[in-house]
Enzyme design. Sequence first.
Site, PDB file in Angstrom:
ATOM      1  CD  GLU A  23      -3.011  -1.202   0.218  1.00  0.00           C
ATOM      2  OE1 GLU A  23      -3.088  -0.255  -0.597  1.00  0.00           O
ATOM      3  OE2 GLU A  23      -3.810  -2.154   0.232  1.00  0.00           O
ATOM      4  CD  GLN A  25      -1.906   2.355  -2.639  1.00  0.00           C
ATOM      5  OE1 GLN A  25      -0.898   1.671  -2.798  1.00  0.00           O
ATOM      6  NE2 GLN A  25      -3.049   1.842  -2.247  1.00  0.00           N
ATOM      7  CB  CYS A  79     -13.663  -7.116 -14.702  1.00  0.00           C
ATOM      8  SG  CYS A  79     -15.357  -6.464 -14.593  1.00  0.00           S
ATOM      9  CB  CYS A  82     -16.776  -8.677 -18.221  1.00  0.00           C
ATOM     10  SG  CYS A  82     -15.229  -7.750 -18.066  1.00  0.00           S
TER      11      CYS A  82
END
Length: 99
Positions: A23, A25, A79, A82
């Site tokens: 993490e 960021q 995802c 999909c």
Amino acid sequence: PVDSAAQLAQRVDPTAQVIAVDEAQFLDEGIVRVATDLAERGRRVILAGLDTDFRGEPFGAMPRLMAVAEVVDKLHAICVLCGAPASRNQRLLDGRPAP
């Protein structure tokens, strides 16, 4: 857990050969200097984090970290709707997709 790059620098075990941060960021821009300093002292530094936010905008210090890194592995999630590679996160507010 740490809240800043300065805290990370203070808590690194002086005998550690590998320093890994998840993490990244969420850490401040000082992480670039801390990671660089550690690497220059012969430590192996592994940072993981999101390079962009849910809008696709650069996230925190990650673009600068990627620019100075010796190796960058960029991965994608899958995802859940999909099954295709997902290039962004879905931000939720109260369990619903954010606008």
